[in-house]
Design a protein around this motif. Structure first.
Motif, PDB file in Angstrom:
ATOM      1  N   MET B   1      40.110  25.718  32.194  1.00  0.00           N
ATOM      2  CA  MET B   1      40.106  26.611  31.016  1.00  0.00           C
ATOM      3  C   MET B   1      41.492  27.170  30.740  1.00  0.00           C
ATOM      4  SD  MET B   1      37.689  29.651  29.937  1.00  0.00           S
ATOM      5  CE  MET B   1      37.022  28.869  28.514  1.00  0.00           C
ATOM      6  N   ILE B   2      42.111  27.745  31.811  1.00  0.00           N
ATOM      7  CA  ILE B   2      43.503  28.202  31.666  1.00  0.00           C
ATOM      8  C   ILE B   2      44.367  27.376  32.620  1.00  0.00           C
ATOM      9  CG2 ILE B   2      45.119  30.156  31.845  1.00  0.00           C
ATOM     10  CD1 ILE B   2      42.733  32.041  31.581  1.00  0.00           C
ATOM     11  N   LYS B   3      45.444  26.845  32.076  1.00  0.00           N
ATOM     12  CA  LYS B   3      46.367  26.076  32.925  1.00  0.00           C
ATOM     13  C   LYS B   3      47.778  26.592  32.626  1.00  0.00           C
ATOM     14  CE  LYS B   3      45.677  21.506  34.374  1.00  0.00           C
ATOM     15  NZ  LYS B   3      45.357  20.127  33.988  1.00  0.00           N
ATOM     16  N   VAL B   4      48.403  27.154  33.654  1.00  0.00           N
ATOM     17  CA  VAL B   4      49.747  27.707  33.474  1.00  0.00           C
ATOM     18  C   VAL B   4      50.733  26.829  34.232  1.00  0.00           C
ATOM     19  CG1 VAL B   4      51.235  29.698  33.966  1.00  0.00           C
ATOM     20  CG2 VAL B   4      48.894  30.060  33.187  1.00  0.00           C
ATOM     21  N   LYS B   5      51.792  26.399  33.535  1.00  0.00           N
ATOM     22  CA  LYS B   5      52.733  25.459  34.168  1.00  0.00           C
ATOM     23  C   LYS B   5      54.161  25.988  34.057  1.00  0.00           C
ATOM     24  CE  LYS B   5      53.848  20.568  34.047  1.00  0.00           C
ATOM     25  NZ  LYS B   5      53.899  19.407  33.180  1.00  0.00           N
ATOM     26  N   ASP B   6      54.782  26.145  35.201  1.00  0.00           N
ATOM     27  CA  ASP B   6      56.205  26.555  35.292  1.00  0.00           C
ATOM     28  C   ASP B   6      56.529  27.756  34.393  1.00  0.00           C
ATOM     29  OD1 ASP B   6      56.515  24.391  36.954  1.00  0.00           O
ATOM     30  OD2 ASP B   6      57.105  23.054  35.301  1.00  0.00           O
ATOM     31  N   LEU B   7      55.674  28.745  34.419  1.00  0.00           N
ATOM     32  CA  LEU B   7      55.846  29.899  33.519  1.00  0.00           C
ATOM     33  C   LEU B   7      56.957  30.818  34.031  1.00  0.00           C
ATOM     34  CD1 LEU B   7      54.430  30.950  30.923  1.00  0.00           C
ATOM     35  CD2 LEU B   7      53.146  32.491  32.398  1.00  0.00           C
ATOM     36  N   HIS B   8      57.856  31.142  33.118  1.00  0.00           N
ATOM     37  CA  HIS B   8      59.027  31.930  33.477  1.00  0.00           C
ATOM     38  C   HIS B   8      59.202  33.041  32.447  1.00  0.00           C
ATOM     39  CE1 HIS B   8      62.576  31.637  36.170  1.00  0.00           C
ATOM     40  NE2 HIS B   8      63.121  32.429  35.255  1.00  0.00           N
ATOM     41  N   LYS B   9      59.450  34.244  32.931  1.00  0.00           N
ATOM     42  CA  LYS B   9      59.701  35.340  31.986  1.00  0.00           C
ATOM     43  C   LYS B   9      60.900  36.152  32.468  1.00  0.00           C
ATOM     44  CE  LYS B   9      59.047  38.198  28.568  1.00  0.00           C
ATOM     45  NZ  LYS B   9      59.293  37.779  27.179  1.00  0.00           N
ATOM     46  N   VAL B  10      61.877  36.244  31.595  1.00  0.00           N
ATOM     47  CA  VAL B  10      63.084  37.023  31.917  1.00  0.00           C
ATOM     48  C   VAL B  10      63.206  38.154  30.903  1.00  0.00           C
ATOM     49  CG1 VAL B  10      65.598  36.919  32.254  1.00  0.00           C
ATOM     50  CG2 VAL B  10      64.199  34.907  32.734  1.00  0.00           C
ATOM     51  N   TYR B  11      63.416  39.355  31.407  1.00  0.00           N
ATOM     52  CA  TYR B  11      63.706  40.497  30.524  1.00  0.00           C
ATOM     53  C   TYR B  11      65.204  40.776  30.557  1.00  0.00           C
ATOM     54  CZ  TYR B  11      58.684  41.477  30.527  1.00  0.00           C
ATOM     55  OH  TYR B  11      57.329  41.389  30.383  1.00  0.00           O
ATOM     56  N   GLY B  12      65.781  41.003  29.423  1.00  0.00           N
ATOM     57  CA  GLY B  12      67.211  41.322  29.367  1.00  0.00           C
ATOM     58  C   GLY B  12      68.066  40.073  29.449  1.00  0.00           C
ATOM     59  N   LYS B  13      69.392  40.302  29.443  1.00  0.00           N
ATOM     60  CA  LYS B  13      70.320  39.165  29.447  1.00  0.00           C
ATOM     61  C   LYS B  13      71.455  39.407  30.438  1.00  0.00           C
ATOM     62  CE  LYS B  13      69.662  37.711  24.658  1.00  0.00           C
ATOM     63  NZ  LYS B  13      70.174  37.799  23.310  1.00  0.00           N
ATOM     64  N   GLY B  14      72.094  38.340  30.815  1.00  0.00           N
ATOM     65  CA  GLY B  14      73.306  38.414  31.641  1.00  0.00           C
ATOM     66  C   GLY B  14      73.056  39.070  32.988  1.00  0.00           C
ATOM     67  N   LEU B  15      73.942  40.003  33.357  1.00  0.00           N
ATOM     68  CA  LEU B  15      73.871  40.624  34.684  1.00  0.00           C
ATOM     69  C   LEU B  15      72.656  41.512  34.846  1.00  0.00           C
ATOM     70  CD1 LEU B  15      77.654  41.566  35.130  1.00  0.00           C
ATOM     71  CD2 LEU B  15      76.403  39.782  36.346  1.00  0.00           C
ATOM     72  N   THR B  16      72.166  42.044  33.708  1.00  0.00           N
ATOM     73  CA  THR B  16      71.026  42.965  33.786  1.00  0.00           C
ATOM     74  C   THR B  16      69.682  42.238  33.664  1.00  0.00           C
ATOM     75  OG1 THR B  16      71.180  43.342  31.412  1.00  0.00           O
ATOM     76  CG2 THR B  16      72.333  44.926  32.829  1.00  0.00           C
ATOM     77  N   ALA B  17      69.714  40.911  33.596  1.00  0.00           N
ATOM     78  CA  ALA B  17      68.475  40.152  33.411  1.00  0.00           C
ATOM     79  C   ALA B  17      67.539  40.342  34.609  1.00  0.00           C
ATOM     80  CB  ALA B  17      68.799  38.675  33.232  1.00  0.00           C
ATOM     81  N   VAL B  18      66.253  40.549  34.284  1.00  0.00           N
ATOM     82  CA  VAL B  18      65.240  40.700  35.337  1.00  0.00           C
ATOM     83  C   VAL B  18      64.273  39.527  35.217  1.00  0.00           C
ATOM     84  CG1 VAL B  18      63.359  42.145  36.201  1.00  0.00           C
ATOM     85  CG2 VAL B  18      65.429  43.224  35.282  1.00  0.00           C
ATOM     86  N   HIS B  19      64.141  38.771  36.301  1.00  0.00           N
ATOM     87  CA  HIS B  19      63.225  37.627  36.295  1.00  0.00           C
ATOM     88  C   HIS B  19      61.859  38.114  36.743  1.00  0.00           C
ATOM     89  CE1 HIS B  19      66.299  34.435  35.683  1.00  0.00           C
ATOM     90  NE2 HIS B  19      67.072  35.461  36.057  1.00  0.00           N
ATOM     91  N   ALA B  20      61.015  38.466  35.786  1.00  0.00           N
ATOM     92  CA  ALA B  20      59.709  39.056  36.112  1.00  0.00           C
ATOM     93  C   ALA B  20      58.744  38.003  36.651  1.00  0.00           C
ATOM     94  CB  ALA B  20      59.120  39.717  34.875  1.00  0.00           C
ATOM     95  N   LEU B  21      58.823  36.802  36.107  1.00  0.00           N
ATOM     96  CA  LEU B  21      57.990  35.697  36.600  1.00  0.00           C
ATOM     97  C   LEU B  21      58.876  34.477  36.812  1.00  0.00           C
ATOM     98  CD1 LEU B  21      54.860  35.885  34.236  1.00  0.00           C
ATOM     99  CD2 LEU B  21      55.008  36.701  36.589  1.00  0.00           C
ATOM    100  N   LYS B  22      58.631  33.789  37.944  1.00  0.00           N
ATOM    101  CA  LYS B  22      59.486  32.630  38.261  1.00  0.00           C
ATOM    102  C   LYS B  22      58.602  31.411  38.510  1.00  0.00           C
ATOM    103  CE  LYS B  22      62.305  35.997  40.701  1.00  0.00           C
ATOM    104  NZ  LYS B  22      62.479  36.588  42.035  1.00  0.00           N
ATOM    105  N   ASP B  23      58.563  30.539  37.548  1.00  0.00           N
ATOM    106  CA  ASP B  23      57.841  29.265  37.673  1.00  0.00           C
ATOM    107  C   ASP B  23      56.435  29.422  38.245  1.00  0.00           C
ATOM    108  OD1 ASP B  23      60.019  27.947  36.634  1.00  0.00           O
ATOM    109  OD2 ASP B  23      60.969  27.783  38.603  1.00  0.00           O
ATOM    110  N   ILE B  24      55.626  30.144  37.519  1.00  0.00           N
ATOM    111  CA  ILE B  24      54.238  30.354  37.947  1.00  0.00           C
ATOM    112  C   ILE B  24      53.389  29.150  37.553  1.00  0.00           C
ATOM    113  CG2 ILE B  24      52.175  31.786  37.518  1.00  0.00           C
ATOM    114  CD1 ILE B  24      54.132  33.384  39.068  1.00  0.00           C
ATOM    115  N   ASN B  25      52.571  28.705  38.470  1.00  0.00           N
ATOM    116  CA  ASN B  25      51.618  27.622  38.194  1.00  0.00           C
ATOM    117  C   ASN B  25      50.248  28.062  38.702  1.00  0.00           C
ATOM    118  OD1 ASN B  25      53.276  25.161  37.225  1.00  0.00           O
ATOM    119  ND2 ASN B  25      54.429  25.964  38.968  1.00  0.00           N
TER     120      ASN B  25
END
Lengths: 417, 225
Positions: B1-25
């Motif tokens: 029903m739900i299939k999540v592949k390599d999901l990535h979420k970054v907030y902000g840019k450059g040095l202040t970027a926060v990687h909230a999700l890293k390649d979720i499957n």
């Protein structure tokens, strides 16, 4: 079909927001809009009222509806009695009056002068010879006598003076430019340009409150004026013929009729004749537009601020609406409906204030301005424009803030992060 | 029903970027009741926001019923959210100007064929045990009752998946238990697919499976009841 659903939801949200929202905010917005509407209309109505007063005064006291002047190359209109009779027979004409105009040096208490070079109480003014009975059908000067009485047909030694010639407390002109307070029953001496000198008893003093000219005029009978100027020639001459028309008649049509009758002279309507009034009306129009523009900008800013604050206060709720699947356009529609509701109720309330409160008040208590007694003349075109302007301003003011919010990220809208 | 592949979420840019999700499957099966657990800052709410189409991933794919919804244009996303997804927030998320009944039928109003929306909303409120509170405004309801109204609202359009973001976080123990038992009942009786974010270890007993997140990564998965 989807649009119907969107509209249904938008109307539902707007209705609930109006009914269940902050009552004081609702009252404030509607009051602000209604006062803006009054503001948009009030100053133009005063200016229109002043213009109407001027126009009426000009027609009632100086020019009537149609003015017939001699051709450019002539001093007088000939066969005046025949012309007056011809014009009087045209259907739609209420009255015709032939004027014999000249000027005269008028002196008051001349016996008190120390020497011929002493100005004393004197000045030069226009003097008009009229047939009082005919004149009463054309102008309303006889209704503006503030002291004494109007001329009779057979008066030969009587004169009626405008207040700005007679002077005194009621005059607005500086005392040294008037006769300094001449009263009814007093004698004045007139020296005409042809050297004829006559003494008259002041029979009446009038105050027409016409700003430009009328209160600076003096009237004697036509018979008297003809005798001064030269009876045999001037009995059938006129410097100017004024025509009063019925309220239902069309001036332009009548002017054409007069021309078709072969009347020789410059025939013009008082509106064309009173060019000073036209320029004044045009200036009033500019002032009115400027003030209305500012009032509209203020109204638009008020609506914008109120709706913007309302949108900000409901920012989280807006985010939730979007999160549960309510489209951004539905949310925008709902705010537009609210803005439209505020505008319509504000306009209706403002119109009620204007129509049932301010207008009757100013009819009962007109503004006493130098141009005369002025009440509000609310013009339908101004009302229509202000309704349209306010509704457009309300829609724009409601649209912009909600558009900003609905374009933001949902999470940011809900949590503000 | 739900299939999540390599999901990535970054907030902000450059040095202040926060990687909230890293390649979720991850995957969720139809009719499953899944909890997403983890410490504060692990990325569980971010994951739920992305699954619920409230936010956009930086990269990766989210497929629901074999449709890659992360690529959908905004208008279609809104429609998808309205038709297929139900969402319950951590804080009470009812509209204060609407009664319980109106809050529930609101999402159905814009769907023209939902002509019996009032009847359905009444039934939904009865299902969550608030059949007697139809005309009450949110400020006249307890926290637990408000959350149950929010559940009824999330269910009004018969969503394929119900997302719940820490739905019991602001409730007392008794109210929390009522809400979780309600989820369990909906899942068991109606086969409702539910994805719930929670940080309460005790909630594990109500769900089929727990996906543990840590620092934006799937740490482990455990089968529960």
């Amino acid at each position: 079909m989807r649009r119907i659903g969107n509209l249904r939801t938008a109307l539902f949200l707007a209705r609930k927001s109006i009914m269940k929202g902050n009552k004081w905010a609702l009252v404030f917005v509607i009051l602000a809009l209604s006062l803006s509407f009054v503001n948009l209309n009030f100053v133009p109505a005063v200016l229109s009222g002043a213009r109407d007063t001027l126009e009426k005064q000009l027609i009632n006291t100086l020019l009537a509806n149609v003015v017939i002047d001699p051709k450019d190359d002539k001093y007088y209109l000939d066969h005046a009695q025949q012309v007056v009779q011809k014009i009087g027979e045209v259907p739609g004409v209420a009255g015709v009056s032939a004027h014999l105009n000249t000027s005269a040096f008028i002196e008051y208490r001349w016996k008190e002068k120390d020497s011929p070079s002493d100005k004393g109480k004197s000045g030069t003014w226009a003097v008009i010879g009229i047939d009082p009975r005919q004149e009463a059908k054309v102008t309303a000067i006889h209704e503006h006598i503030i002291e004494g009485s109007y001329l009779d047909e057979n008066d030969r030694d009587a004169i009626v003076l405008g207040i700005e010639i007679a002077g005194g407390d009621a005059a607005q002109t500086a005392p040294n430019l008037t006769l300094g307070g001449a009263r009814v029953g007093d004698k004045v001496r007139l020296t005409y340009p042809n050297g004829v000198q006559r003494e008259y008893r002041i029979k009446g003093i009038f105050r027409a409150r016409e700003m430009l000219k009328v209160d600076h005029l003096a009237f004697v009978t036509r018979q008297e004026m003809a005798s001064v100027l030269g009876r045999s020639i001037f009995n059938d001459r006129a410097s100017q013929i004024l025509v009063r028309v019925d309220e239902t008649s069309n001036e332009k049509w009548l002017i054409q009729e007069f021309k078709d009758l072969g009347i020789s002279g410059e025939i013009r309507s008082s509106q064309v004749y009173g060019s000073a009034l036209s320029s004044m009306a045009s200036s009033f129009g500019i002032i009115s537009s400027l003030i209305s523009g500012i009032a509209l900008a203020v109204a638009a800013i008020v609506i914008f601020i109120v709706i913007y604050i309302s949108v900000l206060n409901k920012r989280r709720e807006t985010g939730i609406l979007r999160a549960i699947g309510i489209k951004g356009e539905i949310i925008i529609y709902s705010y537009l409906v609210q803005a439209l509701f505020y505008a319509i109720v504000g306009v209706v309330l403002g119109w009620l204030i204007l129509h049932f409160l301010l207008q009757p008040y100013f009819v009962a208590h007109p503004l006493d301005l130098p141009v005369g007694l002025v009440s509000l003349a609310v013009e339908p075109a101004t009302v229509q424009n202000s309704i349209l302007s306010l509704v457009i301003a309300a829609i724009l003011a409601g649209f912009v803030p909600v558009l900003i919010i609905t374009r933001q990220n949902i999470i940011k809208t809900i949590w503000g992060t | 029903m739900i299939k999540v592949k390599d999901l990535h979420k970054v907030y902000g840019k450059g040095l202040t970027a926060v990687h909230a999700l890293k390649d979720i499957n991850i995957e969720v099966e139809p009719g499953e009741f899944v909890a997403i657990m983890g410490r504060s800052g692990s990325g569980k709410s971010t994951l739920l926001h992305l699954l619920g189409l409230l936010d956009t991933p930086t990269s990766g794919e989210i497929c629901i019923e074999n449709m890659n919804i992360s690529k959908l244009p905004e208008k279609k996303k809104v429609r998808f959210r309205l038709d297929k997804l139900g969402y319950i927030f951590q804080e009470y998320s009812l509209l204060s100007e609407l009664t319980a009944l109106e809050n529930v039928y609101l999402p159905a109003l814009s769907i023209v064929w939902q002509n019996n929306y009032k009847k359905r909303a009444t039934e939904m409120l009865a299902t969550v045990g608030l059949g007697e509170r139809l005309k009450h405004y949110p400020n006249e309801l307890s926290g637990g009752e408000q959350q149950r109204v929010a559940i009824a609202r999330a269910l009004i359009n018969e969503p394929r998946i119900l997302f719940a973001d820490e739905p019991t976080a602001n409730l007392d123990a008794t109210s929390a238990q009522v809400v979780l038992e309600l989820f369990g009942k909906l899942n068991k009786d109606l086969g409702q697919t539910i994805v719930m974010v929670t940080h309460e270890p005790d909630d594990e007993k109500y769900v089929d499976r727990v996906i543990w997140l840590k620092d934006g990564l799937v740490e482990k998965e455990s089968v529960s009841r």
